[in-house]
Design a protein around this motif. Structure first.
Motif, mmCIF file in Angstrom:
data_model
loop_
_atom_site.group_PDB
_atom_site.id
_atom_site.type_symbol
_atom_site.label_atom_id
_atom_site.label_comp_id
_atom_site.label_asym_id
_atom_site.label_seq_id
_atom_site.Cartn_x
_atom_site.Cartn_y
_atom_site.Cartn_z
ATOM 1 N N ASN A 37 0.828 -1.214 0.000
ATOM 2 C CA ASN A 37 0.000 0.000 0.000
ATOM 3 C C ASN A 37 0.859 1.260 0.000
ATOM 4 O O ASN A 37 0.536 2.242 -0.673
ATOM 5 C CB ASN A 37 -0.966 0.004 1.185
ATOM 6 C CG ASN A 37 -2.093 -0.985 1.009
ATOM 7 O OD1 ASN A 37 -2.433 -1.366 -0.117
ATOM 8 N ND2 ASN A 37 -2.676 -1.429 2.117
ATOM 9 N N ARG A 40 2.172 1.655 -3.523
ATOM 10 C CA ARG A 40 1.098 2.118 -4.408
ATOM 11 C C ARG A 40 0.823 3.611 -4.215
ATOM 12 O O ARG A 40 0.611 4.337 -5.185
ATOM 13 C CB ARG A 40 -0.187 1.328 -4.165
ATOM 14 C CG ARG A 40 -0.144 -0.083 -4.693
ATOM 15 C CD ARG A 40 -1.481 -0.784 -4.424
ATOM 16 N NE ARG A 40 -1.413 -2.190 -4.676
ATOM 17 C CZ ARG A 40 -1.678 -2.763 -5.848
ATOM 18 N NH1 ARG A 40 -2.025 -2.018 -6.864
ATOM 19 N NH2 ARG A 40 -1.601 -4.060 -5.989
ATOM 20 N N GLN A 41 0.850 4.074 -2.972
ATOM 21 C CA GLN A 41 0.617 5.499 -2.696
ATOM 22 C C GLN A 41 1.711 6.358 -3.319
ATOM 23 O O GLN A 41 1.428 7.402 -3.909
ATOM 24 C CB GLN A 41 0.540 5.754 -1.194
ATOM 25 C CG GLN A 41 -0.734 5.266 -0.556
ATOM 26 C CD GLN A 41 -0.718 5.424 0.959
ATOM 27 O OE1 GLN A 41 0.311 5.744 1.563
ATOM 28 N NE2 GLN A 41 -1.861 5.188 1.590
#
Length: 186
Positions: A37, A40-41
């Motif tokens: 995550n 991805r950010q």
């Protein structure tokens, strides 16, 4: 008959291949959900698409696009990171790898050329797309500003022509006076 999910994924992969200048293949095995995550950010903030696909589906699109030499990189887990800015995508992934050694860059596709992980690492030193655009604009505008300055302030050739013109005028005047003196003497 192909599975509907696979057909949709092939469409997504095809779109990535068509709309991106660079696609990097990464092995994310060993990253936990929080780390994925976080990655991805970071990628999303730089307008980079990141998605996990089946190797066989990636290979189908690569064959459609006549991209040779990708098969050796399609082993294990594969995520595609796609962008129009090779330097930015590479910098983000390599910086992430410094803190998360589980993520590995397998290779990449530049246009339709397959490159290995070492070639991908070399992209990190490339200027970003914004810097390259700035350099091109600066390279084009500098001579134009110089030309405008010359035209505005008067060309050095104009001064040279004026000096020559005055000199020729003076020589002509002297020759005319000599000719008049010779006629008067006759």
């Amino acid at each position: 008959m192909p599975n509907e999910a696979n057909v949709q994924q092939v469409g997504q992969i095809r779109e990535l291949f068509e709309n991106s200048d660079v696609i990097l293949l990464a092995d994310f095995q060993g990253l936990n959900v929080a780390e994925v995550n976080e990655l991805r950010q970071q990628l999303r903030a730089a307008n980079i698409q990141y998605k996990v696909f089946k190797n066989t589906l990636i290979n189908v699109v690569a064959q459609e696009k006549e991209i040779d030499g990708l098969a050796p990189y399609l082993k294990g887990n594969t995520a595609l990171a796609a962008s129009d800015d090779p330097a930015t995508i590479t910098k983000i992934l390599l910086d992430f790898i410094k803190d998360h050694e589980s993520l590995q860059i397998k290779g990449g596709i530049l246009g339709s050329q397959v490159v290995d992980a070492n070639a991908v690492k070399a992209l990190k030193d490339m200027p970003s797309q914004e810097v390259l655009i700035g350099q091109v604009v600066g390279g084009i505008s500098a001579p134009l500003y110089g030309l405008v300055g010359v035209l505005k302030n008067g060309s050095p050739m104009t001064s040279f022509v004026n000096v020559l013109s005055n000199t020729i005028g003076q020589v002509s005047s002297v020759l005319t006076q000599i000719a008049e003196q010779k006629k008067a003497a006759e």
